[in-house]
Design a protein around this motif. Structure first.
Motif, PDB file in Angstrom:
ATOM      1  N   TRP A  48       1.093  -1.144  -0.021  1.00 46.12           N
ATOM      2  CA  TRP A  48       0.118   0.125   0.007  1.00 46.12           C
ATOM      3  C   TRP A  48       0.812   1.341   0.030  1.00 46.12           C
ATOM      4  O   TRP A  48       0.317   2.502  -0.431  1.00 46.12           O
ATOM      5  N   VAL A  49       2.039   1.076   0.579  1.00 37.86           N
ATOM      6  CA  VAL A  49       2.848   2.316   0.214  1.00 37.86           C
ATOM      7  C   VAL A  49       3.159   2.673  -1.143  1.00 37.86           C
ATOM      8  O   VAL A  49       3.389   3.921  -1.481  1.00 37.86           O
ATOM      9  N   MET A  50       3.166   1.627  -1.888  1.00 34.62           N
ATOM     10  CA  MET A  50       3.313   1.834  -3.246  1.00 34.62           C
ATOM     11  C   MET A  50       2.035   2.293  -4.160  1.00 34.62           C
ATOM     12  O   MET A  50       1.782   3.152  -4.776  1.00 34.62           O
ATOM     13  N   ALA A  51       0.924   1.508  -3.795  1.00 33.00           N
ATOM     14  CA  ALA A  51      -0.198   1.752  -4.306  1.00 33.00           C
ATOM     15  C   ALA A  51      -0.980   2.961  -3.900  1.00 33.00           C
ATOM     16  O   ALA A  51      -2.074   3.380  -4.705  1.00 33.00           O
ATOM     17  N   ALA A  52      -1.008   3.359  -2.787  1.00 33.29           N
ATOM     18  CA  ALA A  52      -1.981   4.378  -2.187  1.00 33.29           C
ATOM     19  C   ALA A  52      -1.543   5.646  -3.075  1.00 33.29           C
ATOM     20  O   ALA A  52      -2.663   6.315  -3.404  1.00 33.29           O
ATOM     21  N   TYR A  53      -0.356   5.974  -3.531  1.00 32.73           N
ATOM     22  CA  TYR A  53      -0.132   6.960  -4.227  1.00 32.73           C
ATOM     23  C   TYR A  53      -0.759   6.973  -5.420  1.00 32.73           C
ATOM     24  O   TYR A  53      -1.552   7.814  -5.829  1.00 32.73           O
ATOM     25  N   VAL A  54      -0.649   6.062  -6.328  1.00 35.29           N
ATOM     26  CA  VAL A  54      -1.171   5.968  -7.713  1.00 35.29           C
ATOM     27  C   VAL A  54      -2.265   5.770  -7.711  1.00 35.29           C
ATOM     28  O   VAL A  54      -3.290   6.425  -8.520  1.00 35.29           O
ATOM     29  N   LEU A  55      -3.036   4.915  -6.782  1.00 26.91           N
ATOM     30  CA  LEU A  55      -4.435   4.799  -6.701  1.00 26.91           C
ATOM     31  C   LEU A  55      -5.178   6.144  -6.385  1.00 26.91           C
ATOM     32  O   LEU A  55      -6.169   6.671  -7.072  1.00 26.91           O
ATOM     33  N   ALA A  56      -4.436   6.928  -5.256  1.00 29.58           N
ATOM     34  CA  ALA A  56      -5.477   8.166  -5.010  1.00 29.58           C
ATOM     35  C   ALA A  56      -5.230   9.442  -6.143  1.00 29.58           C
ATOM     36  O   ALA A  56      -6.136   9.952  -6.496  1.00 29.58           O
ATOM     37  N   ALA A  57      -3.972   9.184  -6.726  1.00 26.04           N
ATOM     38  CA  ALA A  57      -3.709  10.252  -7.901  1.00 26.04           C
ATOM     39  C   ALA A  57      -4.594   9.750  -9.194  1.00 26.04           C
ATOM     40  O   ALA A  57      -5.120  10.657  -9.953  1.00 26.04           O
ATOM     41  N   GLY A  58      -4.742   8.605  -9.338  1.00 24.59           N
ATOM     42  CA  GLY A  58      -5.430   8.197 -10.626  1.00 24.59           C
ATOM     43  C   GLY A  58      -6.866   8.375 -10.451  1.00 24.59           C
ATOM     44  O   GLY A  58      -7.474   9.137 -11.198  1.00 24.59           O
ATOM     45  N   SER A  59      -7.469   7.813  -9.413  1.00 31.35           N
ATOM     46  CA  SER A  59      -8.971   7.854  -9.399  1.00 31.35           C
ATOM     47  C   SER A  59      -9.611   9.238  -9.119  1.00 31.35           C
ATOM     48  O   SER A  59     -10.755   9.287  -9.211  1.00 31.35           O
TER      49      SER A  59
END
Length: 450
Positions: A48-59
């Motif tokens: 989630w350290v990796m995914a939280a950033y790209v997921l929040a930015a993208g969605s």
């Protein structure tokens, strides 16, 4: 008397800010072992350290585009830059895992506000003259940002520790703010476009639940609950969009066949690149026992290949964007196939990075220019939709190997193979679209050096 806009300072501000956004998708990848040890992170927390950033930015990117249209592109970009810098400082000082993950989410929210505003400013600054040269520079930076993040992350991790990978963003923010202030541009805002931006939070929640389901496949109950909840939320989002008189994603954006090609090209690029970088990093550090600095240095083959690809594009002359994107997707697929056949081979890793760099040099400039061209009042949202798809693609790409790891020991190779197949199909569709299109060829990028 208003100051005269300076397009190349606009480009400088946008490139600096968007380089930071791209870098932060991967800059922590090489720092994960030390970070996990310092903060006692579980494997799921590390993901989630990796995914939280790209997921929040993208969605949230599309909602950010709507807010930027309503409030003003320059103002929202400024606020986004400041918020990104503050979130980075908090993350760098974090001594608890949950605080670091929250800081990464905050970085993603700031990126979602900043990116569509930056894209709209860039499109307005170069409506005709210099547009292709500007987008060649921008595409190179956007395509290289993730690999540069790995290189920079390796240097900072080895020399100063993982926290420096977050603190470095403050320098990016200061430079971007100075250039943005000096640029003197003022893109017209559309006050009514802010309505309905709350639906971006619904999209974010649905996407997060689906990604969560993929990361907990080893717990069928949680995976099913998250997946079903995410699907229901996304169905609700789609229903609200159909009923709305001011949808978050205007249907008019998809009337252009070339823009549709640009959108799915960016999504597939997102699926392929970040997941490949993370997997390649694991191979180099764990299988070949390379230090973070040496690992980051080897990734420089990717941006070098992008430069070579841009040079070859200038030599080949003008080509329609559909063809450029189709060729680029085919090269990305070829790189994936090379990596899938031997994911632990040093030669295969380097060859895959080189071929994927050539593919990126074709996809990113053409797609970024095509999705913003002739978007009219939807310029901010047009860029936001493309970046959303790119970031959501990255989230999917990161989640697929985690999901497959629960059922097979060959998760990396299978995930890369599936991605390669999707890229080949996408390439065929793009080239087929170009063959039946009468669109005017996009001019070849000029030299990117002054």
């Amino acid at each position: 008397m208003s100051e005269r806009p300076k397009p190349w300072l606009v480009l400088g501000a946008v490139v600096t800010g968007q380089l930071m956004v791209g870098v932060d998708a991967t800059i922590l990848a090489l720092a994960l072992p030390g970070m996990a040890a310092d903060l006692h992170l579980s494997s799921q927390a590390v993901a989630w350290v990796m995914a939280a950033y790209v997921l929040a930015a993208g969605s949230l990117m599309i909602a950010g585009g709507r807010v930027a249209q309503a409030v003003g592109y320059r103002r929202v970009m400024t606020l986004g830059l400041i918020a990104f810098g503050l979130a980075s400082a908090v993350g760098g000082a974090a001594d608890l895992g949950w605080l670091l993950i929250c800081a990464r989410v905050a970085q993603g929210v700031a990126a979602a506000a900043m990116t569509p505003a930056a894209m709209a400013r860039l499109s307005a600054a170069f409506p005709d003259a210099g547009r292709d040269r500007a987008y060649a520079v921008f595409g190179m930076i956007m395509g290289s940002g993730t690999a540069i993040g790995l290189l920079l992350g390796g240097v900072l991790t080895q020399l100063a520790g993982w926290r420096a990978c977050l603190y470095v963003n403050v320098a990016f923010v200061v430079v971007a703010l100075v250039l943005s202030t000096l640029a003197g541009d003022d893109v017209e805002r559309s006050p009514g476009h802010g309505r309905g931006s709350w639906r971006g939070a619904v999209l974010a929640a649905g996407a997060a639940l689906v990604i969560q389901a993929l990361t907990v496949v080893d717990d069928p109950g949680r995976a099913t609950a998250s997946g079903v909840a995410g699907a229901l939320v996304l169905i609700g989002f789609a229903a609200s969009e159909r009923r709305s008189t001011a949808p978050l994603i205007p249907a008019a954006l998809f009337e252009s066949a070339t823009r549709r090609v640009a959108y799915y090209g960016l999504f597939l690029w997102g699926v392929a690149t970040i997941a490949t970088f993370v997997s390649a990093n694991g191979s180099l550090q764990h299988d070949h026992h390379l230090a973070p600095l040496a690992t980051g240095a080897l990734f420089s083959i990717y941006p070098a290949a992008i430069q070579l690809g841009l040079f070859l594009s200038r030599r080949l002359g003008a080509r329609p964007p559909d063809r450029q994107i189709g060729v680029g997707l085919a090269l990305l697929g070829a790189g994936q196939i090379v990596f899938a056949l031997s994911p632990t081979s040093l030669a295969a890793v380097l060859a895959a990075l080189g071929v994927m760099g050539l593919g990126t040099s074709q996809v990113m400039p053409a797609a970024n220019s095509a999705m913003n061209r002739d978007a009219g009042p939807h310029a901010g949202v047009a860029g936001a939709v493309g970046t959303t798809l790119q970031q959501l693609g990255a989230s999917v790409g990161l989640a697929i190997p985690v999901a497959l790891a629960a059922i097979t020991a060959h998760a990396t190779s299978i995930a890369i193979g599936v991605t390669a197949l999707a890229l080949v199909v996408g390439s065929a569709l793009a080239l087929r679209q170009q063959a039946g299109s009468t669109a005017t060829p996009a001019p070849t990028p000029h030299e990117t050096s002054t």
